[in-house]
Motif scaffolding. Structure first.
Motif, mmCIF file in Angstrom:
data_model
loop_
_atom_site.group_PDB
_atom_site.id
_atom_site.type_symbol
_atom_site.label_atom_id
_atom_site.label_comp_id
_atom_site.label_asym_id
_atom_site.label_seq_id
_atom_site.Cartn_x
_atom_site.Cartn_y
_atom_site.Cartn_z
ATOM 1 N N LYS A 243 7.948 2.313 10.861
ATOM 2 C CA LYS A 243 7.566 3.728 10.706
ATOM 3 C C LYS A 243 6.763 3.947 9.421
ATOM 4 O O LYS A 243 5.732 4.621 9.424
ATOM 5 C CB LYS A 243 8.828 4.595 10.711
ATOM 6 C CG LYS A 243 8.567 6.079 10.667
ATOM 7 C CD LYS A 243 9.872 6.849 10.746
ATOM 8 C CE LYS A 243 9.639 8.347 10.706
ATOM 9 N NZ LYS A 243 10.904 9.083 10.810
ATOM 10 N N GLU A 244 7.231 3.363 8.322
ATOM 11 C CA GLU A 244 6.521 3.495 7.048
ATOM 12 C C GLU A 244 5.169 2.792 7.104
ATOM 13 O O GLU A 244 4.185 3.276 6.536
ATOM 14 C CB GLU A 244 7.364 2.905 5.913
ATOM 15 C CG GLU A 244 8.640 3.664 5.644
ATOM 16 C CD GLU A 244 9.605 2.880 4.769
ATOM 17 O OE1 GLU A 244 10.342 3.538 4.013
ATOM 18 O OE2 GLU A 244 9.637 1.636 4.847
ATOM 19 N N THR A 245 5.127 1.668 7.787
ATOM 20 C CA THR A 245 3.877 0.921 7.938
ATOM 21 C C THR A 245 2.854 1.753 8.689
ATOM 22 O O THR A 245 1.693 1.836 8.278
ATOM 23 C CB THR A 245 4.139 -0.416 8.688
ATOM 24 O OG1 THR A 245 4.993 -1.219 7.887
ATOM 25 C CG2 THR A 245 2.840 -1.148 8.965
ATOM 26 N N GLU A 246 3.283 2.377 9.771
ATOM 27 C CA GLU A 246 2.372 3.210 10.546
ATOM 28 C C GLU A 246 1.852 4.365 9.698
ATOM 29 O O GLU A 246 0.661 4.666 9.696
ATOM 30 C CB GLU A 246 3.098 3.732 11.791
ATOM 31 C CG GLU A 246 2.163 4.308 12.808
ATOM 32 C CD GLU A 246 2.848 4.554 14.148
ATOM 33 O OE1 GLU A 246 2.417 5.511 14.826
ATOM 34 O OE2 GLU A 246 3.772 3.824 14.526
ATOM 35 N N ARG A 247 2.740 4.989 8.940
ATOM 36 C CA ARG A 247 2.344 6.092 8.051
ATOM 37 C C ARG A 247 1.321 5.599 7.022
ATOM 38 O O ARG A 247 0.313 6.257 6.762
ATOM 39 C CB ARG A 247 3.585 6.658 7.358
ATOM 40 C CG ARG A 247 3.308 7.950 6.625
ATOM 41 C CD ARG A 247 4.556 8.548 5.999
ATOM 42 N NE ARG A 247 5.626 8.709 6.954
ATOM 43 C CZ ARG A 247 6.921 8.568 6.650
ATOM 44 N NH1 ARG A 247 7.294 8.264 5.417
ATOM 45 N NH2 ARG A 247 7.839 8.742 7.558
ATOM 46 N N PHE A 248 1.575 4.412 6.442
ATOM 47 C CA PHE A 248 0.637 3.858 5.475
ATOM 48 C C PHE A 248 -0.722 3.565 6.105
ATOM 49 O O PHE A 248 -1.762 3.892 5.533
ATOM 50 C CB PHE A 248 1.197 2.568 4.831
ATOM 51 C CG PHE A 248 0.145 1.852 4.042
ATOM 52 C CD1 PHE A 248 -0.277 2.340 2.812
ATOM 53 C CD2 PHE A 248 -0.467 0.706 4.544
ATOM 54 C CE1 PHE A 248 -1.290 1.696 2.104
ATOM 55 C CE2 PHE A 248 -1.468 0.069 3.839
ATOM 56 C CZ PHE A 248 -1.869 0.562 2.618
ATOM 57 N N LEU A 249 -0.723 2.930 7.286
ATOM 58 C CA LEU A 249 -1.989 2.583 7.939
ATOM 59 C C LEU A 249 -2.811 3.827 8.245
ATOM 60 O O LEU A 249 -4.046 3.815 8.097
ATOM 61 C CB LEU A 249 -1.737 1.776 9.211
ATOM 62 C CG LEU A 249 -1.236 0.347 8.992
ATOM 63 C CD1 LEU A 249 -0.887 -0.306 10.319
ATOM 64 C CD2 LEU A 249 -2.247 -0.478 8.226
#
Length: 153
Positions: A130-136
């Protein structure tokens, strides 16, 4: 991930202007920013796919909280892209189109990844899916804004 797919389409729509530069905005061309964004997505998605979800443990990270949750914006000019995601070699319309295809193919299966699939970010620590998607999404928007500013000239 639909939001990221839309952002990739926006990057793709700028490929025809890959040679455009504006040194008052950035040292990189439009093509550089497109390739960097795509390379970042590709490398991070691959890292998540290859991660061990059972290794993930959440830890508070102030920088991550501030950027991903509060500001929801990456400040310009504060960090240098790691070498692994810096474009090298010739950038042209064909190479960029290949990169777009590669990223779209790599994103297949993202939904099926475990929620604790993860990757180690150099400033934000270990990010789960979830955090990765937000960062991307934030990272890609950041470079689309730079591209827009380059093209204003």
């Amino acid at each position: 991930m639909q939001n990221l797919q839309n952002l990739i389409s926006q990057l793709e729509s700028k490929i025809s202007q890959f040679e455009t530069t504006n040194l008052a905005v950035s040292g990189g061309s439009v093509g550089w920013h497109i390739e960097h964004s795509l390379k970042t997505i590709d490398q991070i998605v691959t890292a998540c796919k290859n991660s061990n979800p059972s290794d993930y443990q959440w830890h508070f990270n102030f920088k991550r909280f501030l950027i991903l949750t509060v500001a929801k914006k990456i400040p310009r000019g504060k960090a240098k892209a790691p070498k692994i995601v810096r474009p090298e070699g010739e950038i042209n319309g064909d190479t960029l189109a290949v990169s777009v295809t590669k990223v779209r193919e790599n994103l297949i299966g993202w939904k099926a990844l475990d929620k604790n699939a993860n990757f180690p970010h150099p400033f934000f620590g270990i990010l789960n899916k979830k955090e990765t998607e937000r960062f991307l999404i934030l990272h890609t928007k950041h470079h689309l804004i730079i591209i827009k500013d380059i093209l204003k000239s």
